[in-house]
Design a protein around this motif. Structure first.
Motif, PDB file in Angstrom:
ATOM      1  N   TYR A 104      57.017  41.357  24.059  1.00  0.00           N
ATOM      2  CA  TYR A 104      57.299  40.537  23.210  1.00  0.00           C
ATOM      3  C   TYR A 104      56.245  40.005  21.686  1.00  0.00           C
ATOM      4  O   TYR A 104      57.050  39.726  20.648  1.00  0.00           O
ATOM      5  CB  TYR A 104      57.700  38.898  23.406  1.00  0.00           C
ATOM      6  CG  TYR A 104      59.250  38.563  24.073  1.00  0.00           C
ATOM      7  CD1 TYR A 104      60.430  37.886  23.099  1.00  0.00           C
ATOM      8  CD2 TYR A 104      59.282  39.006  24.959  1.00  0.00           C
ATOM      9  CE1 TYR A 104      61.323  38.170  22.955  1.00  0.00           C
ATOM     10  CE2 TYR A 104      61.208  38.973  24.905  1.00  0.00           C
ATOM     11  CZ  TYR A 104      62.056  38.278  24.603  1.00  0.00           C
ATOM     12  OH  TYR A 104      63.547  38.194  24.733  1.00  0.00           O
ATOM     13  N   ARG A 107      56.689  43.603  19.540  1.00  0.00           N
ATOM     14  CA  ARG A 107      57.741  43.483  19.489  1.00  0.00           C
ATOM     15  C   ARG A 107      57.732  42.479  17.913  1.00  0.00           C
ATOM     16  O   ARG A 107      57.791  42.827  16.939  1.00  0.00           O
ATOM     17  CB  ARG A 107      58.921  42.688  19.980  1.00  0.00           C
ATOM     18  CG  ARG A 107      59.989  43.252  19.216  1.00  0.00           C
ATOM     19  CD  ARG A 107      61.549  42.728  20.019  1.00  0.00           C
ATOM     20  NE  ARG A 107      61.776  41.093  19.792  1.00  0.00           N
ATOM     21  CZ  ARG A 107      63.131  40.426  19.403  1.00  0.00           C
ATOM     22  NH1 ARG A 107      63.430  41.269  20.769  1.00  0.00           N
ATOM     23  NH2 ARG A 107      62.990  39.459  19.689  1.00  0.00           N
ATOM     24  N   PHE A 108      56.265  41.544  18.392  1.00  0.00           N
ATOM     25  CA  PHE A 108      56.311  40.664  17.240  1.00  0.00           C
ATOM     26  C   PHE A 108      55.780  41.064  16.602  1.00  0.00           C
ATOM     27  O   PHE A 108      55.756  41.291  15.063  1.00  0.00           O
ATOM     28  CB  PHE A 108      55.665  39.533  17.590  1.00  0.00           C
ATOM     29  CG  PHE A 108      55.236  38.383  16.400  1.00  0.00           C
ATOM     30  CD1 PHE A 108      55.890  37.748  16.435  1.00  0.00           C
ATOM     31  CD2 PHE A 108      54.119  38.011  16.928  1.00  0.00           C
ATOM     32  CE1 PHE A 108      55.875  36.548  14.872  1.00  0.00           C
ATOM     33  CE2 PHE A 108      53.509  37.343  15.792  1.00  0.00           C
ATOM     34  CZ  PHE A 108      54.446  36.479  14.781  1.00  0.00           C
ATOM     35  N   LYS A 110      55.029  44.825  16.154  1.00  0.00           N
ATOM     36  CA  LYS A 110      55.975  45.312  15.018  1.00  0.00           C
ATOM     37  C   LYS A 110      56.636  44.556  13.779  1.00  0.00           C
ATOM     38  O   LYS A 110      56.774  45.149  12.809  1.00  0.00           O
ATOM     39  CB  LYS A 110      56.817  46.153  16.463  1.00  0.00           C
ATOM     40  CG  LYS A 110      56.084  46.963  17.053  1.00  0.00           C
ATOM     41  CD  LYS A 110      56.593  48.261  17.560  1.00  0.00           C
ATOM     42  CE  LYS A 110      56.117  48.995  18.625  1.00  0.00           C
ATOM     43  NZ  LYS A 110      57.343  50.536  19.287  1.00  0.00           N
ATOM     44  N   ASP A 111      57.296  43.665  14.130  1.00  0.00           N
ATOM     45  CA  ASP A 111      58.174  43.076  13.794  1.00  0.00           C
ATOM     46  C   ASP A 111      57.265  42.155  12.458  1.00  0.00           C
ATOM     47  O   ASP A 111      57.585  42.702  11.184  1.00  0.00           O
ATOM     48  CB  ASP A 111      58.613  42.033  14.432  1.00  0.00           C
ATOM     49  CG  ASP A 111      59.842  40.868  13.534  1.00  0.00           C
ATOM     50  OD1 ASP A 111      61.002  42.083  13.164  1.00  0.00           O
ATOM     51  OD2 ASP A 111      59.590  39.639  13.106  1.00  0.00           O
ATOM     52  N   ASN A 112      56.118  42.233  12.520  1.00  0.00           N
ATOM     53  CA  ASN A 112      54.955  41.421  11.214  1.00  0.00           C
ATOM     54  C   ASN A 112      55.128  42.986  10.705  1.00  0.00           C
ATOM     55  O   ASN A 112      54.785  43.251   9.501  1.00  0.00           O
ATOM     56  CB  ASN A 112      53.567  41.263  12.258  1.00  0.00           C
ATOM     57  CG  ASN A 112      53.988  39.658  11.707  1.00  0.00           C
ATOM     58  OD1 ASN A 112      55.014  39.524  11.714  1.00  0.00           O
ATOM     59  ND2 ASN A 112      52.832  38.970  12.737  1.00  0.00           N
ATOM     60  N   LYS A 115      57.878  43.942   8.700  1.00  0.00           N
ATOM     61  CA  LYS A 115      57.716  43.020   6.881  1.00  0.00           C
ATOM     62  C   LYS A 115      57.292  43.419   5.989  1.00  0.00           C
ATOM     63  O   LYS A 115      58.074  43.486   5.304  1.00  0.00           O
ATOM     64  CB  LYS A 115      57.932  41.152   7.330  1.00  0.00           C
ATOM     65  CG  LYS A 115      59.098  40.953   8.345  1.00  0.00           C
ATOM     66  CD  LYS A 115      58.959  39.609   8.904  1.00  0.00           C
ATOM     67  CE  LYS A 115      59.955  38.887  10.008  1.00  0.00           C
ATOM     68  NZ  LYS A 115      59.766  37.505  10.362  1.00  0.00           N
ATOM     69  N   ARG A 162      71.378  43.435  16.797  1.00  0.00           N
ATOM     70  CA  ARG A 162      69.975  43.911  17.904  1.00  0.00           C
ATOM     71  C   ARG A 162      71.033  44.319  18.960  1.00  0.00           C
ATOM     72  O   ARG A 162      70.499  45.538  19.603  1.00  0.00           O
ATOM     73  CB  ARG A 162      69.387  42.518  18.190  1.00  0.00           C
ATOM     74  CG  ARG A 162      68.258  42.701  17.502  1.00  0.00           C
ATOM     75  CD  ARG A 162      67.646  41.746  17.644  1.00  0.00           C
ATOM     76  NE  ARG A 162      65.954  41.270  16.613  1.00  0.00           N
ATOM     77  CZ  ARG A 162      65.107  40.211  16.641  1.00  0.00           C
ATOM     78  NH1 ARG A 162      65.645  39.504  17.778  1.00  0.00           N
ATOM     79  NH2 ARG A 162      64.089  40.149  16.234  1.00  0.00           N
ATOM     80  N   PHE A 172      64.055  49.194  14.194  1.00  0.00           N
ATOM     81  CA  PHE A 172      63.504  48.429  13.380  1.00  0.00           C
ATOM     82  C   PHE A 172      64.328  47.613  13.106  1.00  0.00           C
ATOM     83  O   PHE A 172      65.085  47.834  12.118  1.00  0.00           O
ATOM     84  CB  PHE A 172      62.383  48.296  13.222  1.00  0.00           C
ATOM     85  CG  PHE A 172      61.515  49.458  13.334  1.00  0.00           C
ATOM     86  CD1 PHE A 172      60.745  48.993  14.803  1.00  0.00           C
ATOM     87  CD2 PHE A 172      60.780  50.697  13.201  1.00  0.00           C
ATOM     88  CE1 PHE A 172      59.696  50.079  15.113  1.00  0.00           C
ATOM     89  CE2 PHE A 172      60.331  51.371  13.129  1.00  0.00           C
ATOM     90  CZ  PHE A 172      59.328  51.329  14.092  1.00  0.00           C
ATOM     91  N   THR A 174      65.135  43.219  11.519  1.00  0.00           N
ATOM     92  CA  THR A 174      63.722  41.834  11.509  1.00  0.00           C
ATOM     93  C   THR A 174      64.557  40.997  10.645  1.00  0.00           C
ATOM     94  O   THR A 174      65.983  41.615  10.096  1.00  0.00           O
ATOM     95  CB  THR A 174      62.539  42.316  10.598  1.00  0.00           C
ATOM     96  OG1 THR A 174      62.133  41.017  11.164  1.00  0.00           O
ATOM     97  CG2 THR A 174      62.665  43.276   9.777  1.00  0.00           C
TER      98      THR A 174
END
Length: 362
Positions: A104, A107-108, A110-112, A115, A162, A172, A174
């Motif tokens: 997690y 993933r967080f 990569k998410d940031n 964005k 997702r 990705f 988001t």
């Protein structure tokens, strides 16, 4: 970072296999997930355990285990019982949740990154450095989709999107605000806009059937380098806005297929007002009566065919001719003449754009 529901599902699965009760607590002893019906209060015991050097400890008939995040204790697991088998179950549970935490967190991260990439918040050197660190390929064909929901904070839509794309894929997904879900999709070498639109329609159909949510989906152009992903995102945003103004009956719209709407969208409002005044001499199409508007729209739908338009309107051909003559006297434009029809059609779109901008600025 990991939701309590994910923790609960994990320990429920472990209990169904081992028949041993498990609790997951924060570092202050608050229970986040549990398989026990009557949870006991171990706040002081957990606080003491967290402060100690031990990674596991037997306290009041429970085995306690620490879960770390960057050398800091993130969770405490308690497993009911004091035997060797119970200890093994506790180690397995700890290992499982530790791996969840790592996954997690990745993933967080990569998410940031995605964005900030979409919003142009990264320097060029940072884009490539962070891509390398996160094991993201840079020179790959990608396209950006925007899925706009009507409801704010609609998590069901996000999770459904997702679920369409495998967790191990290089795509990705988001959200950059309350209503827009972003998909950065990696493409195959031979994928073109036909395949891109098919993917959008799959998302649309899935959301309509599973979540019963009406959405608009827009996509930008294909980019070949990760630094250009933000450009595809901006194009998708424009496509979404232009689509809602000029093509409201279409729920999937691509930047490559905006037509004249893209040009009108970028016109300054003073120039639009000057054009409308020149064409209609102060009277705009939205001031026409409903009968006239219906006649105009149907005439354009039927490619300026008088006979087919009169048939679909259930009126005599001479009645339609009379209405067109009346419109010509009002505007000076004869819709039966191709050049006048084009001018009128563009004017209708300009008025739509002006009304939209007035609404947005209200």
């Amino acid at each position: 970072m990991i939701s309590n529901q994910i923790l609960q599902n994990t320990i429920d699965g472990l209990k169904s296999i081992t028949k041993i009760d498990i609790n997951v607590m924060d570092i202050e002893g608050k229970v986040l997930a549990s398989t026990e019906e009557n949870k006991e209060d171990y706040n002081s015991a957990v606080v003491s355990f967290v402060a100690s050097q031990a990674e596991s400890q037997l306290v009041q008939g429970y085995h306690f285990f620490k879960i770390f995040d960057d050398l800091q204790v993130e969770f405490v697991i308690s497993v009911k019982g004091d035997g060797e088998e119970v200890y093994k179950v506790g180690k397995i549970a700890s290992f499982q949740i530790q791996n969840l935490l790592v996954a997690y967190k990745e993933r967080f991260d990569k998410d940031n990154f995605v964005k900030n990439l979409l919003l142009d918040n990264l320097l060029l050197v940072d884009i490539y450095n962070r891509s390398k660190k996160l094991h993201i390929e840079t020179e790959v064909k990608r396209v950006v989709y925007i899925v706009e929901t009507k409801l704010e904070k609609d998590n069901n839509v996000l999770e459904t999107v997702r679920s369409i794309f495998p967790a191990k894929s290089k795509d990705f997904i988001t959200a950059v605000d309350e209503r827009n879900i972003i998909l950065v999709k990696e493409l195959k070498d031979n994928d073109g806009y036909e395949e891109i639109e098919k993917t959008a329609k799959v998302i649309l159909d899935t959301l309509n059937s599973e979540v019963m949510s009406n959405v608009y989906i827009a996509f930008g152009t294909v980019v070949n380098d990760i630094k250009d992903v933000s450009r595809s995102y901006k194009e998708a945003r424009m496509a979404l806005e232009v689509g809602k103004i000029f093509y409201s009956d279409r729920y999937v719209i691509g930047y490559n297929n905006l037509g004249i709407g893209r040009l009108i969208y970028q016109l300054p409002i003073p120039l639009c007002k000057m054009f409308i005044k020149e064409i209609f001499d102060g009277k705009t199409p939205d001031q026409f009566d409903e009968e006239t508007i219906t006649t105009i729209n149907k005439f354009f739908e039927n490619s300026l065919n008088v006979s087919e338009t009169s048939r679909q309107l259930y009126i005599h051909r001479n009645t339609l001719v009379y209405r067109l003559d009346k419109l010509q006297k009002t505007t000076g434009l004869d819709l039966r003449v191709f050049e006048d029809a084009i001018t009128f059609k563009i004017a209708l779109m300009v008025v739509k754009y002006m009304n939209h901008m007035d609404y947005m600025n209200y």
